[in-house]
Design an enzyme around this catalytic site. Structure first.
Site, PDB file in Angstrom:
ATOM      1  N   SER A   7       0.817  -1.225   0.000  1.00 51.29           N
ATOM      2  CA  SER A   7       0.000   0.000   0.000  1.00 51.29           C
ATOM      3  C   SER A   7       0.843   1.264   0.000  1.00 51.29           C
ATOM      4  O   SER A   7       0.351   2.323  -0.393  1.00 51.29           O
ATOM      5  CB  SER A   7      -0.927   0.026   1.219  1.00 51.29           C
ATOM      6  N   HIS A  33      -1.422   5.287   8.680  1.00 51.44           N
ATOM      7  CA  HIS A  33      -1.201   4.094   7.852  1.00 51.44           C
ATOM      8  C   HIS A  33      -0.764   4.511   6.438  1.00 51.44           C
ATOM      9  O   HIS A  33      -0.903   5.670   6.059  1.00 51.44           O
ATOM     10  CB  HIS A  33      -2.489   3.263   7.806  1.00 51.44           C
ATOM     11  N   HIS A  74      -1.349  -9.567  -0.600  1.00 52.09           N
ATOM     12  CA  HIS A  74      -1.940  -8.918  -1.762  1.00 52.09           C
ATOM     13  C   HIS A  74      -1.727  -9.812  -2.981  1.00 52.09           C
ATOM     14  O   HIS A  74      -0.980 -10.781  -2.916  1.00 52.09           O
ATOM     15  CB  HIS A  74      -1.266  -7.562  -2.022  1.00 52.09           C
TER      16      HIS A  74
END
Ligand SMILES: [Zn+2]
Length: 496
Positions: free
Chosen positions: A106, A158, A459
């Protein structure tokens, strides 16, 4: 010169003059910048820009939510109930690979979306050498007078939210990310809290102090958050009901107690940011990703629906300002390798089997840890937990096969071993990942009964969808690299 030619000359001179005058009169209403692939945007510059990022959300995450809702609303019919954003007029798709892998994280993908650059997994807004910094689009938009809002269902420090305000060599450096949040000068932060609010050294100043000294109001009760409006100044709004530093999974959210949803934060963010010069709001549905890491399809579906509810707040705003608003919905990468279909259910799905699921794996983990206080590995019996399993997952001896019961007995046995002492072989790694063996097995069984399955706890390299509506939406048609999101937005907002 003939009369006709003279007239043509005068007309073209007038046309040039008119164009010049309109350009002078409204220099910021027409985008002229080029996108990464040289596309030129000549439409109206939107005053209000919403970017929604469903973390870990590809086609299966969206479609499973639509099929689940369709099955629930119209039992027996094969009709998905579409969420709002799949009905947007523009659809595109993104390639998500980063400099490290076809399966990105991410940090790098959010860097691509926010700053238009490829980098290594784990790196936020810096290059592959971790020396050069990249500027996220929010900095230029802020300089152009847009107010900036950043909202997420996971910690505000995050990777995905951080890529819209911070530059760090490692996404794990949440203390530094928190400091950069305070220094950003951006106008609204909402949702989850700060990871590492005190830093690693005892002499480091608490992040909350730094944030307040930078002029932010910290709103962390429902009353304070509900009371926010355009006079609130710069705000950090943190839900008082948290799972760690993130919002609870939507499936666990206590609506009766007024627990705030992702949509509530978007609603409050709009109230704080609405102003004549416009705003840019990035909202992340971060727990879609976490649910898919854990292969918890029910939690993924409920969080995807919560994400669509958050988009609905933007749609309501769009309906009031249809000429001046752009809504973009996309994702950073897929997670879990979720797919629609399972070996044992063939061409059928049974989404109704996910309806009795009442909690996420996190809540079932809590039940299991209570049980561990009353039993040892030798005394533990699956039968002791069958009431809890029935109320959490709708599974009982009446609908579990011998094969499934065997899977659950083996998983319970592994769960009864202290996590630090579990010595997995290859099979257990595949079966349980890093999750509580009994909880993840219950998720797998109920998923598979519904006709859903997962290939990974990480992922995957699948492309992700793009949906857009409003000023500049047409730019998002097609199949392109994730860095193009930045260039297209920069062209549309006339900042590049
Ligand atoms: Zn993830």
């Amino acid at each position: 010169m003939s009369k006709r030619k003279r007239w043509a000359g005068i007309i073209s001179l007038l046309a040039v003059l008119a164009l010049f005058v309109s350009f002078i009169a409204s220099p910021a209403t027409v985008g002229v910048a080029k996108s990464g692939k040289g596309e030129v945007y000549t439409g109206k510059v939107p005053k209000y820009v919403f970017v929604f990022i469903g973390d870990g959300m590809s086609y299966a995450q969206v479609s499973s939510a639509e099929m689940y809702m369709g099955q629930k609303a119209m039992p027996g019919k094969v009709t998905p109930k579409q969420v709002n954003f799949t009905q947007f007029p523009t659809h595109g798709a993104l390639m998500t690979q980063d400099s490290t892998s076809f399966i990105p994280d991410s940090a790098s993908t959010a860097t691509s979306l926010a700053s238009g650059q490829k980098t290594l997994s784990g790196v936020i807004n810096m290059d592959e050498t971790k020396t050069k910094k990249y500027k996220p689009i929010t900095e230029d938009l802020k300089a152009r007078g847009y107010k900036i809002g950043i909202i997420t269902s996971v910690p505000i420090t995050h990777a995905t939210p951080a890529a819209y305000y911070a530059k760090v060599a490692s996404r794990d450096d949440a203390y530094d990310i928190g400091k950069q949040l305070a220094a950003s000068g951006f106008d609204f932060f909402g949702g989850g809290s700060f990871d590492k609010p005190t830093g690693t050294n005892k002499d480091q100043k608490p992040i909350f102090e730094i944030v307040e000294e930078a002029g932010y109001t910290i709103a962390d009760t429902n009353e304070e958050i509900r009371a926010l409006d355009k006079n609130s100044g710069k705000v950090v709004a943190i839900s008082p009901a948290l799972d760690g530093t993130a919002l609870n999974y939507e499936i666990d959210r206590n609506e009766e107690k007024g627990e705030l949803s992702l949509a509530d934060f978007v609603k409050e963010g709009i109230e704080v940011l609405d102003n004549p010069k416009g705003f840019f709001i990035m909202t992340e549905g971060g727990k879609i990703d976490w649910a898919n890491h854990a292969n918890d399809a029910a939690a993924s579906i409920h969080d995807t629906i919560a994400f669509a509810d958050a988009v609905e707040e933007a749609v309501k705003f769009y309906n009031k300002h249809p000429e001046e608003t752009l809504i973009l919905v996309t994702a950073d990468h897929e997670c879990g390798g979720m797919t629609l279909g399972f070996a044992n259910t063939g061409y059928s799905t049974y989404f109704e089997k996910l309806q009795p699921v009442t909690m996420s794996y996190v809540e079932f983990d809590k039940i299991l840890s209570q049980y561990k206080k009353t039993a040892t590995r030798d005394t533990a019996k699956l039968e002791d937990l069958m009431d809890e399993i029935k109320s959490a997952y709708g599974l009982s001896t009446a609908n579990l096969s011998q094969y499934e019961m065997g899977m659950l007995r083996k998983a319970l046995d592994w769960s009864m071993i202290d996590k630090s002492e579990r010595k997995y072989n290859e099979q257990e790694n595949i079966l349980y990942g890093t999750y509580e063996p009994l909880s993840v097995t219950l998720c797998h069984i109920v998923n598979n009964k519904a006709g859903l399955s997962f290939t990974s706890y990480s992922h995957t390299g699948l492309p992700v969808p793009v949906y857009a509506m409003g000023s500049g939406a047409d730019m998002f048609n097609g199949f392109y690299d994730n860095t193009e999101i930045y260039y297209k937005l920069a062209a549309i907002t006339n900042i590049s």
